[in-house]
Write a protein that holds these residues in place. Structure first.
Motif, short mmCIF file in Angstrom:
data_model
loop_
_atom_site.label_atom_id
_atom_site.label_comp_id
_atom_site.label_asym_id
_atom_site.label_seq_id
_atom_site.Cartn_x
_atom_site.Cartn_y
_atom_site.Cartn_z
N MET A 1 0.83 -1.21 0.00
CA MET A 1 0.00 0.00 0.00
C MET A 1 0.87 1.26 0.00
O MET A 1 0.59 2.22 -0.74
CB MET A 1 -0.92 -0.01 1.22
CG MET A 1 -1.86 1.19 1.30
SD MET A 1 -3.08 0.93 2.59
CE MET A 1 -3.82 2.56 2.69
N ALA B 1 -4.42 5.98 -4.34
CA ALA B 1 -3.55 5.56 -3.24
C ALA B 1 -2.88 6.75 -2.57
O ALA B 1 -2.66 6.75 -1.35
CB ALA B 1 -2.50 4.58 -3.76
N ASP C 1 1.84 6.37 -6.96
CA ASP C 1 0.70 7.18 -7.39
C ASP C 1 1.02 8.66 -7.25
O ASP C 1 0.68 9.47 -8.13
CB ASP C 1 -0.52 6.81 -6.55
CG ASP C 1 -1.78 7.50 -7.03
OD1 ASP C 1 -1.99 7.60 -8.25
OD2 ASP C 1 -2.57 7.96 -6.18
N ILE D 1 -6.95 2.19 -4.74
CA ILE D 1 -7.03 1.15 -3.72
C ILE D 1 -8.46 1.12 -3.19
O ILE D 1 -9.16 2.14 -3.16
CB ILE D 1 -6.04 1.39 -2.56
CG1 ILE D 1 -6.29 2.75 -1.90
CG2 ILE D 1 -4.61 1.29 -3.03
CD1 ILE D 1 -5.47 2.96 -0.65
N ARG E 1 2.42 1.62 -3.43
CA ARG E 1 1.44 2.09 -4.43
C ARG E 1 1.15 3.57 -4.22
O ARG E 1 0.99 4.32 -5.19
CB ARG E 1 0.15 1.27 -4.32
CG ARG E 1 -0.81 1.53 -5.47
CD ARG E 1 -2.02 0.61 -5.43
NE ARG E 1 -1.64 -0.80 -5.52
CZ ARG E 1 -2.51 -1.80 -5.53
NH1 ARG E 1 -3.81 -1.55 -5.46
NH2 ARG E 1 -2.09 -3.05 -5.62
N GLY E 2 1.08 4.00 -2.97
CA GLY E 2 0.84 5.41 -2.70
C GLY E 2 1.96 6.29 -3.22
O GLY E 2 1.73 7.35 -3.81
#
Length: 301
Positions: free
Chosen positions: A159, A218, A166, A179, A162-163
């Motif tokens: 996570m 995200a 992003d 997400i 991905r953040g």
């Protein structure tokens, strides 16, 4: 009367961005401005409460934040705390100008993260007549630390990665990496807490809102982690009702209780159950408490 007949679609602008709202025209001159929690559109996030407030005589303006639902704004599904705060201010201004509304009797209602925005809004805008914060997220760091207890390390790393990707992609205009709003431990989702997993059942029973995309960018999670509107509760000069769930394992009850104690005109209603209890078995209790609060502080007849 059907839901469609109870309200009409309206639009207003925030810094050039078109925001969509549902306007329920009331009869008592007071208005409640509402929006859903993080990534939650106005229909699943407000409809049941908006209808109850309207039946009690109140006007309601329920709006979608920029980038989600029927509102404009790019990139889609990106939710920033600064952008949401600006949307709230534009919605309050628009509601106060509605022909049937007394601008001195406008209240804000929020759930979860939007309840945090409502608290901050009330602290910074003394012209508000009242505020209702339901299952309020008023301490993002505490909620984040708690959420980590229910997530697996691998999923947390995915996570975060991905953040970051992003956020970097956003600098180059790339589409958001999404997400899910809720999921089970081990899944990459905003909430994997025991009660957080009930979000779909609580807000979208039977798939009644198929148009609702239950996901956010995200990068949006970074702003939530640092969100601390509870620090401003002592500055609220209007009546403030905090509806706190005793078994809330998503935003925790403690920060909301402490914010209610710090607010000079704070009132506290505690209900059993988790984060979504006001939409589930405690719905009638929450609605009655909120309508009684609004009637005491907004009605003049």
């Amino acid at each position: 009367m059907t839901t469609v007949e109870k309200h009409v679609g309206v639009e207003f602008a925030c810094a050039g961005t078109r925001l969509a709202a549902s306007h329920y025209c009331g009869t008592n001159g007071a208005c409640v401005v509402m929006t859903g929690g993080l990534g939650v559109t106005k229909e699943p996030g407000t409809e049941r409460f908006a209808e109850a407030f309207h039946a009690a005589g109140f006007s309601v303006l329920a709006f979608d934040h920029r980038g989600i639902g029927a509102s404009a704004g790019l990139p889609r599904q990106v939710q920033t705390m600064r952008g949401q705060a600006a949307d709230w201010e534009a919605a309050i201004e628009f509601a106060a100008a509605l022909p049937e509304v007394d601008p001195a009797r406008v209240a804000a209602w929020g759930f979860s993260t939007s309840a945090g925005h409502a608290v901050r809004l009330a602290a910074r805008h003394p012209e508000l007549a009242a505020v209702i914060a339901q299952s309020p997220n008023v301490h993002g760091p505490a909620a984040t630390r708690n959420a980590a207890r229910y997530q697996r390390v691998g999923a947390m790393l995915r996570m975060t990665g991905r953040g970051l990707l992003d956020a970097v992609g956003g600098l180059f205009g790339r589409p958001a990496r999404l997400i899910a709003l809720g999921g089970a431990p081990g899944e990459v989702a905003v909430l994997t807490t025991p009660d957080g997993a009930l979000g779909d059942a609580a807000l979208n029973p039977g798939g009644s809102h198929p148009e609702w995309l239950q996901a956010i960018a995200a990068r949006s999670t970074f702003g939530v982690m640092a969100f601390r509107p509870g620090r401003e509760a002592a500055r609220i000069t209007c009546p403030a009702l905090f509806v706190v769930c005793d078994d809330d394992r998503s935003v925790l009850p403690g920060p909301g209780i402490r914010a209610a104690e710090r607010a000079p005109y704070g009132e506290l209603v505690r209900v059993p159950g988790g984060h979504y209890a006001p939409f589930l078995d405690q719905h009638d209790v929450a609605v009655r408490a909120e309508i009684e609060f609004l009637q005491r502080h907004l009605r003049t007849d």
